[in-house]
Write a protein that holds these residues in place. Structure first.
Motif, PDB file in Angstrom:
ATOM      1  N   UNK A   1      84.897  -1.196 -67.027  1.00 31.34           N
ATOM      2  CA  UNK A   1      83.592  -0.836 -67.580  1.00 31.34           C
ATOM      3  C   UNK A   1      82.461  -1.638 -66.951  1.00 31.34           C
ATOM      4  N   UNK A   2      82.813  -2.559 -66.059  1.00 29.90           N
ATOM      5  CA  UNK A   2      81.790  -3.353 -65.380  1.00 29.90           C
ATOM      6  C   UNK A   2      81.170  -2.533 -64.262  1.00 29.90           C
ATOM      7  N   UNK A   3      79.871  -2.678 -64.070  1.00 27.14           N
ATOM      8  CA  UNK A   3      79.175  -1.907 -63.028  1.00 27.14           C
ATOM      9  C   UNK A   3      78.588  -2.831 -61.967  1.00 27.14           C
ATOM     10  N   UNK A   4      79.243  -3.948 -61.724  1.00 28.57           N
ATOM     11  CA  UNK A   4      78.771  -4.857 -60.678  1.00 28.57           C
ATOM     12  C   UNK A   4      78.533  -6.243 -61.209  1.00 28.57           C
ATOM     13  N   UNK A   5      78.181  -7.116 -60.266  1.00 31.76           N
ATOM     14  CA  UNK A   5      77.963  -8.515 -60.611  1.00 31.76           C
ATOM     15  C   UNK A   5      76.851  -8.659 -61.644  1.00 31.76           C
ATOM     16  N   UNK A   6      75.817  -7.848 -61.536  1.00 30.99           N
ATOM     17  CA  UNK A   6      74.693  -7.969 -62.465  1.00 30.99           C
ATOM     18  C   UNK A   6      75.130  -7.727 -63.911  1.00 30.99           C
ATOM     19  N   UNK A   7      76.214  -6.965 -64.101  1.00 25.27           N
ATOM     20  CA  UNK A   7      76.695  -6.698 -65.455  1.00 25.27           C
ATOM     21  C   UNK A   7      77.314  -7.927 -66.102  1.00 25.27           C
ATOM     22  N   UNK A   8      77.605  -8.960 -65.307  1.00 20.42           N
ATOM     23  CA  UNK A   8      78.092 -10.201 -65.885  1.00 20.42           C
ATOM     24  C   UNK A   8      77.109 -10.760 -66.899  1.00 20.42           C
ATOM     25  N   UNK A   9      75.827 -10.511 -66.662  1.00 17.62           N
ATOM     26  CA  UNK A   9      74.790 -11.062 -67.534  1.00 17.62           C
ATOM     27  C   UNK A   9      74.887 -10.532 -68.958  1.00 17.62           C
TER      28      UNK A   9
END
Length: 440
Positions: free
Chosen positions: A51-59
């Motif tokens: 469900x993650x859409x990239x590094x920015x989704x870590x936030x």
């Protein structure tokens, strides 16, 4: 220097530019999240990697704090079978509760390789003195492993032991032709003072010593320069890391401190707003990319940093970082906040002829109290100049007292040679048998 790695770890030069670095991070973050979801601590806190859409989704994920690590003691973050662990470590536990940290052999290869990237350039011709803790912490072990991985000889001196006194360090540095020493910055000052007390010149009588590799304390440019001058102009090279992570940043050949962002994702976090970004100023938050035993997801080190993504002549294409200190290194006096780094910068900006190596300060309700050691003929002048400088730069009422050399760091500390003695049960009539088990 490119070295063969048993694990599939990135090597400097494998990417060109920050876009390629970001893609490398993207390829690994799902692996970390999948491992983290298998740990008791992270279950319920994280969502599936798909469900993650990239590094920015870590936030969007919650921050992991040191208090969380304490609550998860001892194995709440364990992501492998216990049989796979190579070492177990704990922080110094100054809060009264330990934070646990554990590593597989593969994790140690990663840590040692990161540490050895430093511009210090360890190799088989080096003799490396490791003067940081071995007991429970990771700092001594990472330097030991990194030096051995590069073929260097290791002198395991430790700094949490009575076996190796300051005077013994000086003897080892000279007699063993030590080329690189790994320690706290303060240790370098103490050794220099101990060498002088023994009648030696730190800048002349240790010709093999080429670099002092330091970490664990703030290191302003003024303090770095003071240490280098004391030891005859040799390189003072900074590493930055933690017990939970090992080395997080090291200096490139240009002398700039770079984050090892191919091995973890660094973010700048604002605790007031909860916002995160790749660059800027705030708390350093990291997500590991290759940690097997204990994956960390958005771990807040509580260190204030300034991160930039900009080209460097070294060609590493890694973010640069300026470590601004921890909140615990700031104290209030009156309405003014005083940081250790700003005090340090002022102290080590005093003229070299004053002989200033050691100082201490404390914040009182209405003023700042400072004591500084200097050679006797300059003690009063050193105090006056430092007091004026602190009032001008900090805007705080302060009282500075000059102390003679030997008053803050006693001669006994510099000259003591007695160390550890073994316990024993049989004593002669003139011996103190009350010390049978007092064997410090």
């Amino acid at each position: 220097m490119r070295t063969a790695l048993a694990r599939d770890l990135p090597v400097l030069g494998d990417w060109r530019g920050f876009d390629e670095l970001h893609r490398l991070q993207e390829e690994r973050v799902a692996w970390t999240l999948e491992r983290a979801l298998g740990t008791p601590f992270h279950q319920g806190r994280l969502r599936a990697p798909s469900s993650m859409t990239g590094i920015d989704a870590l936030s969007d994920l919650p921050v992991t704090r040191k208090s969380d690590l304490r609550d998860a003691y001892p194995f709440g973050l364990l992501a492998v079978e216990r049989e796979r662990l190579a070492t177990y470590h704990e922080s110094s536990g100054t809060s009264g509760a330990p934070t646990a940290s554990y590593f597989t052999d593969g994790d140690w290869e990663d840590v040692a390789d990161r540490f050895a990237r430093s511009r210090v350039g360890l190799g088989p011709a080096d003799t490396v003195m490791v003067r940081t803790p071995y007991a429970m912490l990771t700092t001594g072990h990472q330097a030991h492993r990194a030096a051995r991985a590069r073929g260097a000889t290791v002198v395991p001196a430790d700094n949490r032991t009575l076996v190796v006194t300051g005077a013994r360090v000086v003897r080892l540095l000279r007699d063993l032709d030590v080329t690189v020493a790994w320690s706290l910055p303060t240790e370098c000052l103490l050794w220099g003072a101990a060498a002088r007390f023994a009648g030696m010149d730190p800048g002349r009588d240790f010709p093999s010593l080429r670099s002092l590799l330091v970490a664990g304390e703030s290191l302003t440019p003024a303090r770095r320069a003071a240490i280098s001058r004391l030891w005859g102009g040799i390189a003072v090279i900074q590493d930055y890391g933690s017990t939970e992570t090992g080395s997080l940043a090291g200096e490139c050949p240009q002398g700039r401190l770079h984050l090892w962002a191919d091995r973890f994702v660094p973010q700048v976090y604002d605790p007031a707003t909860g916002r995160s970004s790749r660059t800027g100023t705030g708390h350093l938050v990291i997500t590991t990319l290759y940690r097997e035993a204990m994956p960390l997801v958005r771990y807040d080190l509580a260190d204030r940093v300034r991160i930039r993504e900009e080209a460097c002549e070294c060609g590493w294409w890694l973010p640069t970082v300026e470590v601004l200190g921890r909140e615990t290194e700031v104290r209030g006096t009156g309405t003014t906040q005083v940081s250790q780094s700003r005090l340090e910068a002022a102290v080590f900006s005093l003229p070299e002829r004053y002989g200033v190596l050691f100082w201490r300060a404390r914040t009182l309700p209405d003023h700042l109290e400072v004591e500084v050691e200097a050679v006797p003929e300059h003690a009063e002048q050193a105090a006056a100049e430092l007091e004026n400088a602190l009032r001008a730069t900090l805007g705080v009422e302060c009282r500075v007292r000059g102390r003679a050399q030997g008053e803050l760091v006693s001669e006994s500390v510099l000259s003591r040679t007695d160390g550890f003695v073994k316990p024993r049960s049989l004593f002669g009539a003139d011996e103190d048998w009350d010390r049978a088990f007092d064997y410090h």
